[in-house]
Design a protein around this motif. Structure first.
Motif, PDB file in Angstrom:
ATOM      1  N   PHE A  55       0.831  -1.195   0.000  1.00 43.68           N
ATOM      2  CA  PHE A  55       0.000   0.000   0.000  1.00 43.68           C
ATOM      3  C   PHE A  55       0.869   1.250   0.000  1.00 43.68           C
ATOM      4  O   PHE A  55       1.881   1.327   0.694  1.00 43.68           O
ATOM      5  CB  PHE A  55      -0.915   0.031   1.227  1.00 43.68           C
ATOM      6  CG  PHE A  55      -2.168  -0.771   1.069  1.00 43.68           C
ATOM      7  CD1 PHE A  55      -3.280  -0.217   0.457  1.00 43.68           C
ATOM      8  CD2 PHE A  55      -2.232  -2.075   1.530  1.00 43.68           C
ATOM      9  CE1 PHE A  55      -4.445  -0.954   0.314  1.00 43.68           C
ATOM     10  CE2 PHE A  55      -3.393  -2.820   1.397  1.00 43.68           C
ATOM     11  CZ  PHE A  55      -4.498  -2.262   0.784  1.00 43.68           C
ATOM     12  N   GLY A  56       0.446   2.233  -0.779  1.00 41.78           N
ATOM     13  CA  GLY A  56       1.072   3.547  -0.767  1.00 41.78           C
ATOM     14  C   GLY A  56      -0.016   4.594  -0.798  1.00 41.78           C
ATOM     15  O   GLY A  56      -1.206   4.277  -0.928  1.00 41.78           O
ATOM     16  N   SER A  57       0.357   5.850  -0.694  1.00 41.36           N
ATOM     17  CA  SER A  57      -0.648   6.912  -0.670  1.00 41.36           C
ATOM     18  C   SER A  57      -1.465   6.935  -1.946  1.00 41.36           C
ATOM     19  O   SER A  57      -2.693   7.121  -1.922  1.00 41.36           O
ATOM     20  CB  SER A  57       0.035   8.271  -0.459  1.00 41.36           C
ATOM     21  OG  SER A  57       0.987   8.519  -1.493  1.00 41.36           O
ATOM     22  N   GLU A  58      -0.809   6.706  -3.107  1.00 42.97           N
ATOM     23  CA  GLU A  58      -1.535   6.762  -4.370  1.00 42.97           C
ATOM     24  C   GLU A  58      -2.433   5.545  -4.558  1.00 42.97           C
ATOM     25  O   GLU A  58      -3.527   5.652  -5.116  1.00 42.97           O
ATOM     26  CB  GLU A  58      -0.575   6.884  -5.553  1.00 42.97           C
ATOM     27  CG  GLU A  58      -1.289   7.163  -6.862  1.00 42.97           C
ATOM     28  CD  GLU A  58      -0.397   7.746  -7.921  1.00 42.97           C
ATOM     29  OE1 GLU A  58      -0.898   7.990  -9.031  1.00 42.97           O
ATOM     30  OE2 GLU A  58       0.801   7.953  -7.656  1.00 42.97           O
ATOM     31  N   SER A  59      -1.996   4.376  -4.085  1.00 43.81           N
ATOM     32  CA  SER A  59      -2.838   3.192  -4.214  1.00 43.81           C
ATOM     33  C   SER A  59      -4.110   3.351  -3.381  1.00 43.81           C
ATOM     34  O   SER A  59      -5.201   2.956  -3.816  1.00 43.81           O
ATOM     35  CB  SER A  59      -2.073   1.946  -3.779  1.00 43.81           C
ATOM     36  OG  SER A  59      -1.725   2.004  -2.406  1.00 43.81           O
ATOM     37  N   ILE A  60      -3.984   3.920  -2.186  1.00 41.69           N
ATOM     38  CA  ILE A  60      -5.164   4.167  -1.345  1.00 41.69           C
ATOM     39  C   ILE A  60      -6.098   5.155  -2.031  1.00 41.69           C
ATOM     40  O   ILE A  60      -7.325   4.973  -2.057  1.00 41.69           O
ATOM     41  CB  ILE A  60      -4.742   4.688   0.042  1.00 41.69           C
ATOM     42  CG1 ILE A  60      -3.961   3.606   0.795  1.00 41.69           C
ATOM     43  CG2 ILE A  60      -5.950   5.140   0.849  1.00 41.69           C
ATOM     44  CD1 ILE A  60      -3.328   4.078   2.077  1.00 41.69           C
ATOM     45  N   TYR A  61      -5.511   6.203  -2.622  1.00 44.38           N
ATOM     46  CA  TYR A  61      -6.303   7.217  -3.326  1.00 44.38           C
ATOM     47  C   TYR A  61      -7.087   6.583  -4.481  1.00 44.38           C
ATOM     48  O   TYR A  61      -8.285   6.837  -4.645  1.00 44.38           O
ATOM     49  CB  TYR A  61      -5.377   8.313  -3.844  1.00 44.38           C
ATOM     50  CG  TYR A  61      -6.020   9.290  -4.792  1.00 44.38           C
ATOM     51  CD1 TYR A  61      -6.744  10.384  -4.316  1.00 44.38           C
ATOM     52  CD2 TYR A  61      -5.917   9.123  -6.170  1.00 44.38           C
ATOM     53  CE1 TYR A  61      -7.338  11.278  -5.181  1.00 44.38           C
ATOM     54  CE2 TYR A  61      -6.503  10.007  -7.047  1.00 44.38           C
ATOM     55  CZ  TYR A  61      -7.211  11.087  -6.556  1.00 44.38           C
ATOM     56  OH  TYR A  61      -7.805  11.967  -7.422  1.00 44.38           O
ATOM     57  N   ILE A  62      -6.437   5.752  -5.289  1.00 41.38           N
ATOM     58  CA  ILE A  62      -7.087   5.130  -6.452  1.00 41.38           C
ATOM     59  C   ILE A  62      -8.208   4.201  -6.020  1.00 41.38           C
ATOM     60  O   ILE A  62      -9.305   4.209  -6.586  1.00 41.38           O
ATOM     61  CB  ILE A  62      -6.042   4.378  -7.308  1.00 41.38           C
ATOM     62  CG1 ILE A  62      -5.107   5.372  -7.999  1.00 41.38           C
ATOM     63  CG2 ILE A  62      -6.729   3.492  -8.345  1.00 41.38           C
ATOM     64  CD1 ILE A  62      -3.929   4.734  -8.690  1.00 41.38           C
ATOM     65  N   ILE A  63      -7.957   3.392  -4.979  1.00 43.73           N
ATOM     66  CA  ILE A  63      -8.978   2.458  -4.499  1.00 43.73           C
ATOM     67  C   ILE A  63     -10.180   3.213  -3.953  1.00 43.73           C
ATOM     68  O   ILE A  63     -11.335   2.868  -4.229  1.00 43.73           O
ATOM     69  CB  ILE A  63      -8.386   1.515  -3.437  1.00 43.73           C
ATOM     70  CG1 ILE A  63      -7.387   0.554  -4.088  1.00 43.73           C
ATOM     71  CG2 ILE A  63      -9.492   0.728  -2.736  1.00 43.73           C
ATOM     72  CD1 ILE A  63      -6.554  -0.226  -3.099  1.00 43.73           C
ATOM     73  N   LEU A  64      -9.919   4.268  -3.184  1.00 46.89           N
ATOM     74  CA  LEU A  64     -11.023   5.069  -2.643  1.00 46.89           C
ATOM     75  C   LEU A  64     -11.799   5.759  -3.754  1.00 46.89           C
ATOM     76  O   LEU A  64     -13.037   5.873  -3.692  1.00 46.89           O
ATOM     77  CB  LEU A  64     -10.482   6.103  -1.651  1.00 46.89           C
ATOM     78  CG  LEU A  64      -9.977   5.557  -0.314  1.00 46.89           C
ATOM     79  CD1 LEU A  64      -9.400   6.684   0.536  1.00 46.89           C
ATOM     80  CD2 LEU A  64     -11.100   4.845   0.439  1.00 46.89           C
ATOM     81  N   LYS A  65     -11.090   6.229  -4.789  1.00 43.19           N
ATOM     82  CA  LYS A  65     -11.760   6.871  -5.929  1.00 43.19           C
ATOM     83  C   LYS A  65     -12.699   5.881  -6.612  1.00 43.19           C
ATOM     84  O   LYS A  65     -13.849   6.213  -6.929  1.00 43.19           O
ATOM     85  CB  LYS A  65     -10.714   7.379  -6.915  1.00 43.19           C
ATOM     86  CG  LYS A  65     -11.301   8.054  -8.156  1.00 43.19           C
ATOM     87  CD  LYS A  65     -10.224   8.470  -9.127  1.00 43.19           C
ATOM     88  CE  LYS A  65      -9.590   7.266  -9.789  1.00 43.19           C
ATOM     89  NZ  LYS A  65      -8.621   7.632 -10.842  1.00 43.19           N
ATOM     90  N   LEU A  66     -12.232   4.667  -6.840  1.00 48.71           N
ATOM     91  CA  LEU A  66     -13.066   3.646  -7.468  1.00 48.71           C
ATOM     92  C   LEU A  66     -14.239   3.263  -6.568  1.00 48.71           C
ATOM     93  O   LEU A  66     -15.358   3.041  -7.047  1.00 48.71           O
ATOM     94  CB  LEU A  66     -12.223   2.410  -7.793  1.00 48.71           C
ATOM     95  CG  LEU A  66     -11.168   2.580  -8.886  1.00 48.71           C
ATOM     96  CD1 LEU A  66     -10.281   1.334  -8.962  1.00 48.71           C
ATOM     97  CD2 LEU A  66     -11.822   2.850 -10.234  1.00 48.71           C
ATOM     98  N   PHE A  67     -13.975   3.187  -5.248  1.00 55.62           N
ATOM     99  CA  PHE A  67     -15.050   2.840  -4.322  1.00 55.62           C
ATOM    100  C   PHE A  67     -16.125   3.922  -4.298  1.00 55.62           C
ATOM    101  O   PHE A  67     -17.325   3.620  -4.235  1.00 55.62           O
ATOM    102  CB  PHE A  67     -14.483   2.631  -2.911  1.00 55.62           C
ATOM    103  CG  PHE A  67     -15.530   2.253  -1.899  1.00 55.62           C
ATOM    104  CD1 PHE A  67     -16.107   0.991  -1.912  1.00 55.62           C
ATOM    105  CD2 PHE A  67     -15.948   3.169  -0.946  1.00 55.62           C
ATOM    106  CE1 PHE A  67     -17.085   0.646  -0.979  1.00 55.62           C
ATOM    107  CE2 PHE A  67     -16.914   2.826  -0.013  1.00 55.62           C
ATOM    108  CZ  PHE A  67     -17.482   1.571  -0.031  1.00 55.62           C
ATOM    109  N   LEU A  68     -15.705   5.183  -4.365  1.00 57.91           N
ATOM    110  CA  LEU A  68     -16.685   6.276  -4.434  1.00 57.91           C
ATOM    111  C   LEU A  68     -17.556   6.148  -5.678  1.00 57.91           C
ATOM    112  O   LEU A  68     -18.771   6.362  -5.634  1.00 57.91           O
ATOM    113  CB  LEU A  68     -15.968   7.630  -4.433  1.00 57.91           C
ATOM    114  CG  LEU A  68     -15.396   8.117  -3.103  1.00 57.91           C
ATOM    115  CD1 LEU A  68     -14.646   9.427  -3.309  1.00 57.91           C
ATOM    116  CD2 LEU A  68     -16.501   8.307  -2.071  1.00 57.91           C
ATOM    117  N   SER A  69     -16.939   5.799  -6.799  1.00 52.13           N
ATOM    118  CA  SER A  69     -17.707   5.599  -8.031  1.00 52.13           C
ATOM    119  C   SER A  69     -18.678   4.437  -7.885  1.00 52.13           C
ATOM    120  O   SER A  69     -19.813   4.490  -8.386  1.00 52.13           O
ATOM    121  CB  SER A  69     -16.759   5.347  -9.212  1.00 52.13           C
ATOM    122  OG  SER A  69     -15.932   6.469  -9.450  1.00 52.13           O
TER     123      SER A  69
END
Length: 400
Positions: A55-69
């Motif tokens: 996990f990194g900051s960008e991976s968390i960001y991408i996963i959260l972005k997809l989850f929001l969608s």
């Protein structure tokens, strides 16, 4: 993007709190629809990939972005199931006009300064930097493409005011496309027009076909005039030449390196956000002497395969296939105006799949929001038809 992430999160949080306070429930059929299941599986494998690769900051960001969608498409589909889609259509006109007006304002205000640039490639880069609120001309063009099915539908069916506004919106979109010169979207627009004509050829009257052909010729002539007036015609021809000679283009190198990366990391990919970190190992920057850097492979499908693995990539492809299948089914089973509406959605998904094949709209919140609103129209209609049925794995794999 961070500001949009924050606003999107707050809006969805507010909606979820509203559901909790009023004890509203989500229909199980919404979550069980194959398109939403497919998108959910894709997100799960993004999470697996992050666990596997770290996990990194960008991976968390991408996963959260997809989850929001994912949360958004469930909520908007729930709304459309209950309230229908027509109350949402006028907002497409407002949004499209809003973007077009901002872009034209930028073009008019900066035109004299940009035209005074003597070096052609610098002048073209300055024109390309104009993108309204989208940050990139390709993304402006692709989100305007997503407006087309609704604007065309309203132009055909709406009352006078919204018919006029939708016509203005369509003209401004095509004007924008000729100025931005986004080849992927121009080709996707061709797919949209041809597909719509083929699907609706039986109900089109001869005078409509003649008027449409004349309109196409006028728009092509207008596009040529716009490009000549802004000294962009030669640049457009060069871009077309690059497309024809694809093997020598930078895009080919992106795809080739991405394919090599995928072949060595097929199961979980290299992790969310890690494509740009690991792709150098596969020859992308050889001979560039540090002068070039890519953030993405300019292909959403390759991007998903690269970062989350084979199953995530297949799930993303299935999302498009399921929407195409269901929109075509609705087109075949509905009558009159609704038949036209679902044929336009089918044509839009077909064109947008091509854009995703050569560009990166999945990266942006705005594109995901509009795409999933359009998807919700199809998903909700199918749910109403098979309200009590649960999709089997055979149906999920389109063997039904």
């Amino acid at each position: 993007l961070s500001i949009r992430f924050l606003v999107f999160s707050l809006v969805l949080t507010g909606v979820l709190l509203y559901y909790i306070i009023l004890k509203k429930s989500i229909h199980k059929e919404v979550i069980k629809h194959p398109a939403i299941l497919s998108f959910g599986i894709m997100i799960v494998f993004y999470v697996f990939s992050a666990f596997f690769n770290g996990f990194g900051s960008e991976s968390i960001y991408i996963i959260l972005k997809l989850f929001l969608s994912y949360v958004f498409v469930i909520i908007i589909t729930q709304f459309v199931v209950k309230e229908g889609y027509k109350s949402l259509l006028n907002s497409f006109i407002y949004f499209s006009l809003f973007l077009s007006i901002i872009y034209l304002y930028q073009l008019i205000v900066n035109y004299a300064e940009i035209s005074s640039i003597k070096v052609e490639w610098r002048r073209n880069n300055a024109f390309d930097a104009l993108a309204a609120t989208m940050g990139h001309k390709n993304l402006l063009s692709s989100i305007q493409f997503l407006m087309m099915p609704v604007l065309v539908y309203l132009f055909i069916t709406a009352k006078r005011l919204f018919k006029i506004l939708s016509a203005v919106g369509i003209v401004l979109i095509i004007t924008t496309l000729f100025q931005t010169q986004t080849r992927a979207v121009l080709f996707a627009l061709s797919i949209f027009i041809i597909s719509s004509f083929i699907l609706n050829q039986r109900i089109l009257k001869k005078q409509y076909i003649v008027v449409s052909l004349i309109s196409i010729l006028i728009f092509l002539g207008g596009g040529y005039a716009i490009m000549k007036y802004t000294n962009r015609y030669d640049a457009f021809i060069k871009e077309i030449s690059k497309t024809v000679d694809f093997s020598s283009s930078p895009r080919y190198k992106l795809y080739n390196s991405s394919m090599q990366l995928i072949s060595e990391h097929p199961l979980f990919g290299v992790g969310p956000g890690n494509w740009k970190i690991d792709v150098w190992e596969y020859g992308l920057y050889v001979g560039s002497l540090g002068r070039s850097f890519a953030q993405r492979p300019h292909n959403d499908f390759l991007w998903v395969f690269s970062e989350a693995g084979f199953i995530a990539g297949i799930s993303y492809i299935l999302l498009f296939i399921i929407l195409l299948r269901d929109s075509y089914y609705l087109y075949k089973t509905r009558k009159k105006e609704e038949r036209i509406f679902y044929s336009l959605l089918f044509s839009c998904f077909l064109g947008y799949a091509f854009i995703s094949l050569v560009d990166f709209p999945m990266e942006r919140f705005s594109h995901n929001i509009i795409f999933f609103v359009l998807a919700s129209f199809v998903i909700a209609a199918r749910i109403k038809e098979v309200r009590n049925s649960m999709p089997s794995w055979f149906k999920f794999l389109l063997i039904d």
